[in-house]
Design an enzyme around this catalytic site. Structure first.
Site, PDB file in Angstrom:
ATOM      1  N   GLU A  17      51.022  93.623 -59.204  1.00 31.37           N
ATOM      2  CA  GLU A  17      49.621  93.196 -59.116  1.00 31.37           C
ATOM      3  C   GLU A  17      48.922  93.915 -57.966  1.00 31.37           C
ATOM      4  O   GLU A  17      49.462  93.992 -56.862  1.00 31.37           O
ATOM      5  CB  GLU A  17      49.575  91.674 -58.906  1.00 31.37           C
ATOM      6  CG  GLU A  17      48.162  91.135 -58.816  1.00 31.37           C
ATOM      7  CD  GLU A  17      48.144  89.616 -58.810  1.00 31.37           C
ATOM      8  OE1 GLU A  17      48.747  89.000 -59.718  1.00 31.37           O
ATOM      9  OE2 GLU A  17      47.535  89.059 -57.890  1.00 31.37           O
ATOM     10  N   ASP A 109      39.466  81.449 -57.628  1.00 37.17           N
ATOM     11  CA  ASP A 109      39.533  80.912 -56.264  1.00 37.17           C
ATOM     12  C   ASP A 109      38.136  80.495 -55.825  1.00 37.17           C
ATOM     13  O   ASP A 109      37.148  81.133 -56.200  1.00 37.17           O
ATOM     14  CB  ASP A 109      40.031  82.008 -55.299  1.00 37.17           C
ATOM     15  CG  ASP A 109      41.544  82.128 -55.334  1.00 37.17           C
ATOM     16  OD1 ASP A 109      42.207  81.110 -55.573  1.00 37.17           O
ATOM     17  OD2 ASP A 109      42.044  83.245 -55.113  1.00 37.17           O
ATOM     18  N   LYS A 165      47.358  74.753 -71.852  1.00 36.84           N
ATOM     19  CA  LYS A 165      46.730  76.081 -71.794  1.00 36.84           C
ATOM     20  C   LYS A 165      47.738  77.178 -72.155  1.00 36.84           C
ATOM     21  O   LYS A 165      47.365  78.178 -72.769  1.00 36.84           O
ATOM     22  CB  LYS A 165      46.032  76.331 -70.453  1.00 36.84           C
ATOM     23  CG  LYS A 165      46.893  76.681 -69.277  1.00 36.84           C
ATOM     24  CD  LYS A 165      46.017  77.010 -68.043  1.00 36.84           C
ATOM     25  CE  LYS A 165      46.887  77.179 -66.818  1.00 36.84           C
ATOM     26  NZ  LYS A 165      46.131  77.462 -65.601  1.00 36.84           N
TER      27      LYS A 165
HETATM   28  P1  FAD Z   1      42.760  75.819 -64.352  1.00 37.77           P
HETATM   29  O1  FAD Z   1      43.726  76.102 -65.427  1.00 37.77           O
HETATM   30  O2  FAD Z   1      41.334  75.626 -64.732  1.00 37.77           O
HETATM   31  O3  FAD Z   1      43.318  74.563 -63.525  1.00 37.77           O
HETATM   32  C1  FAD Z   1      42.699  74.135 -62.323  1.00 37.77           C
HETATM   33  C2  FAD Z   1      42.971  72.653 -62.108  1.00 37.77           C
HETATM   34  O4  FAD Z   1      42.318  71.900 -63.131  1.00 37.77           O
HETATM   35  C3  FAD Z   1      44.463  72.267 -62.193  1.00 37.77           C
HETATM   36  O5  FAD Z   1      44.710  71.223 -61.271  1.00 37.77           O
HETATM   37  C4  FAD Z   1      44.602  71.760 -63.620  1.00 37.77           C
HETATM   38  O6  FAD Z   1      45.685  70.843 -63.772  1.00 37.77           O
HETATM   39  C5  FAD Z   1      43.276  71.080 -63.798  1.00 37.77           C
HETATM   40  N1  FAD Z   1      42.849  70.979 -65.210  1.00 37.77           N
HETATM   41  C6  FAD Z   1      43.001  71.885 -66.185  1.00 37.77           C
HETATM   42  N2  FAD Z   1      42.487  71.439 -67.347  1.00 37.77           N
HETATM   43  C7  FAD Z   1      41.978  70.212 -67.097  1.00 37.77           C
HETATM   44  C8  FAD Z   1      41.298  69.232 -67.860  1.00 37.77           C
HETATM   45  N3  FAD Z   1      41.024  69.424 -69.160  1.00 37.77           N
HETATM   46  N4  FAD Z   1      40.901  68.077 -67.258  1.00 37.77           N
HETATM   47  C9  FAD Z   1      41.158  67.851 -65.948  1.00 37.77           C
HETATM   48  N5  FAD Z   1      41.825  68.762 -65.156  1.00 37.77           N
HETATM   49  C10 FAD Z   1      42.211  69.912 -65.726  1.00 37.77           C
HETATM   50  N6  FAD Z   1      41.899  83.653 -58.426  1.00 37.77           N
HETATM   51  C11 FAD Z   1      40.855  84.533 -58.422  1.00 37.77           C
HETATM   52  O7  FAD Z   1      39.728  84.156 -58.031  1.00 37.77           O
HETATM   53  N7  FAD Z   1      41.010  85.835 -58.830  1.00 37.77           N
HETATM   54  C12 FAD Z   1      42.202  86.312 -59.279  1.00 37.77           C
HETATM   55  O8  FAD Z   1      42.324  87.479 -59.646  1.00 37.77           O
HETATM   56  C13 FAD Z   1      43.337  85.414 -59.296  1.00 37.77           C
HETATM   57  N8  FAD Z   1      44.543  85.814 -59.765  1.00 37.77           N
HETATM   58  C14 FAD Z   1      45.566  84.904 -59.864  1.00 37.77           C
HETATM   59  C15 FAD Z   1      46.794  85.317 -60.421  1.00 37.77           C
HETATM   60  C16 FAD Z   1      47.844  84.413 -60.541  1.00 37.77           C
HETATM   61  C17 FAD Z   1      49.149  84.888 -61.161  1.00 37.77           C
HETATM   62  C18 FAD Z   1      47.691  83.064 -60.093  1.00 37.77           C
HETATM   63  C19 FAD Z   1      48.830  82.086 -60.202  1.00 37.77           C
HETATM   64  C20 FAD Z   1      46.489  82.653 -59.525  1.00 37.77           C
HETATM   65  C21 FAD Z   1      45.409  83.558 -59.416  1.00 37.77           C
HETATM   66  N9  FAD Z   1      44.170  83.172 -58.895  1.00 37.77           N
HETATM   67  C22 FAD Z   1      43.122  84.063 -58.859  1.00 37.77           C
HETATM   68  C23 FAD Z   1      43.991  81.820 -58.355  1.00 37.77           C
HETATM   69  C24 FAD Z   1      43.448  80.823 -59.381  1.00 37.77           C
HETATM   70  O9  FAD Z   1      42.193  81.232 -59.859  1.00 37.77           O
HETATM   71  C25 FAD Z   1      43.333  79.496 -58.635  1.00 37.77           C
HETATM   72  O10 FAD Z   1      44.620  78.960 -58.382  1.00 37.77           O
HETATM   73  C26 FAD Z   1      42.444  78.448 -59.284  1.00 37.77           C
HETATM   74  O11 FAD Z   1      42.197  77.409 -58.327  1.00 37.77           O
HETATM   75  C27 FAD Z   1      43.089  77.771 -60.482  1.00 37.77           C
HETATM   76  O12 FAD Z   1      43.218  78.609 -61.494  1.00 37.77           O
HETATM   77  P2  FAD Z   1      43.832  78.131 -62.898  1.00 37.77           P
HETATM   78  O13 FAD Z   1      43.616  79.295 -63.791  1.00 37.77           O
HETATM   79  O14 FAD Z   1      45.171  77.552 -62.752  1.00 37.77           O
HETATM   80  O15 FAD Z   1      42.760  76.968 -63.252  1.00 37.77           O
END
Ligand code: FAD
Length: 288
Positions: A17, A109, A165
């Site tokens: 990455e 983030d 998801k």
């Molecule tokens: P989501 O899947 O939306 O989950 C976020 C929260 O909401 C979780 O607690 C989940 O349990 C909860 N949730 C999900 N669905 C529901 C629902 N229907 N009702 C209630 N709660 C729900 N961030 C960046 O900004 N840019 C990047 O390039 C980036 N790259 C990343 C790469 C990796 C491999 C990882 C692991 C993280 C990366 N992140 C990045 C960080 C990520 O965007 C953050 O961790 C963010 O806070 C959560 O992302 P997520 O996709 O897990 O969110």
């Protein structure tokens, strides 16, 4: 073969990455890193996306550069934060025109320094996964948090949202972790919920303990005391710190491969040395 779902179906994957650099010097340095790592023949590389779309152009530029100038399959990160559905459609059209076939769909983030989150048509990454699937043509990955996402109220809720998801996507990549038990128990929880799609463990070779501790804190991960103690032995010697970080990461990778992980995804931080050493230690590939 450039869709990550197909590459994963063919066997274990190794991937790196990168983040899009901010200036000319950063681009030059990343160009060198990518050409050094290209010798290791990664299955794909991914490019991060800044909070709220702040790196929209730079992410797309780097993904397109990898696609055109190297033999490596690229994946673009894309976030819900800061985007309307129309924005996402525009971005996907650009990637499709460039021949990019892989997207990591993320919540995003929060912006730095406590700034308010920019408006978005999306609440959760699952909605973004659905829009990308409807657009068509992309293999889609999602983020997984072995030590739970910091906003999750409890383990069961975290795992249920993750399983839902992941079922809608092709694979997941995890936040970094240092204790293999976190990864193994997450995979077990997902299997108990009926989800067996590939979950690639994210590996962070530590060179700067302070920086990694801050990143871990933001993402809800733990830096265990034994990691702090091992890194402490380096004192102010940066080369020694990097060497210890490589040893710790090598040990974790070896355990993950033994445990049958579907691949290893390295957080390269735009540098090649640590990854080349880990490859050499694991006998994965002759280091150039
Ligand atoms: P989501 O899947 O939306 O989950 C976020 C929260 O909401 C979780 O607690 C989940 O349990 C909860 N949730 C999900 N669905 C529901 C629902 N229907 N009702 C209630 N709660 C729900 N961030 C960046 O900004 N840019 C990047 O390039 C980036 N790259 C990343 C790469 C990796 C491999 C990882 C692991 C993280 C990366 N992140 C990045 C960080 C990520 O965007 C953050 O961790 C963010 O806070 C959560 O992302 P997520 O996709 O897990 O969110």
């Amino acid at each position: 073969m450039a869709r990550i779902s197909d590459i994963l179906a063919a066997g274990r994957t190794y991937s790196f990455e990168f983040f899009p650099p901010k200036n000319e010097a950063g681009w030059l340095s990343l160009g060198r890193t990518i050409s050094e790592l290209e010798h290791l023949a990664p299955d794909f590389v991914s490019v991060t996306y800044g909070a709220g779309g702040s790196t929209r152009t730079r992410t797309a530029d780097l993904v397109s550069w990898v696609r055109r100038q190297t033999a490596i399959t690229p994946m673009a990160h894309l976030t819900c934060q800061g985007h309307t559905r129309a924005d996402i459609r525009d971005i996907l059209m650009t990637y499709r025109a460039e021949g990019v076939e892989n997207i990591l769909a993320l919540g995003g983030d929060p912006p730095a320094h406590g700034a308010p989150a920019p408006p978005s048509d999306y609440h959760f990454s699952l909605e973004l996964v659905a829009d990308i699937a409807e657009f068509g043509g992309f293999s889609v990955g999602v983020a997984a948090h072995p030590e739970l996402h910091p906003r999750s109220p409890d383990r069961a809720t975290d795992r249920q949202h993750l399983a839902t998801k992941l079922e809608a996507a092709d694979f997941a990549i995890t936040q970094f972790f240092f204790d293999i038990e976190h990864y193994l128990s997450m995979v077990e929880d997902l299997a108990a919920l009926g989800t067996t799609k590939p979950v690639l463990p994210g590996i962070m070779p530590i060179s700067n303990l302070g920086q990694v501790t801050r990143m871990a804190h933001m993402s809800g991960a733990e830096v265990p005391p034994w990691v702090v103690q091992a890194m402490g032995k380096a004192g102010d010697n940066l080369d020694e710190a990097e060497r210890i970080g490589v040893d710790l990461a090598t040990e974790l990778c070896a355990k993950l491969l033994d445990a049958g992980a579907p691949g290893l995804h390295f957080y390269a931080l735009n540098r090649s040395w640590a990854i080349r050493q880990i490859y050499r230690n694991l006998g994965l590939h002759p280091s150039p």
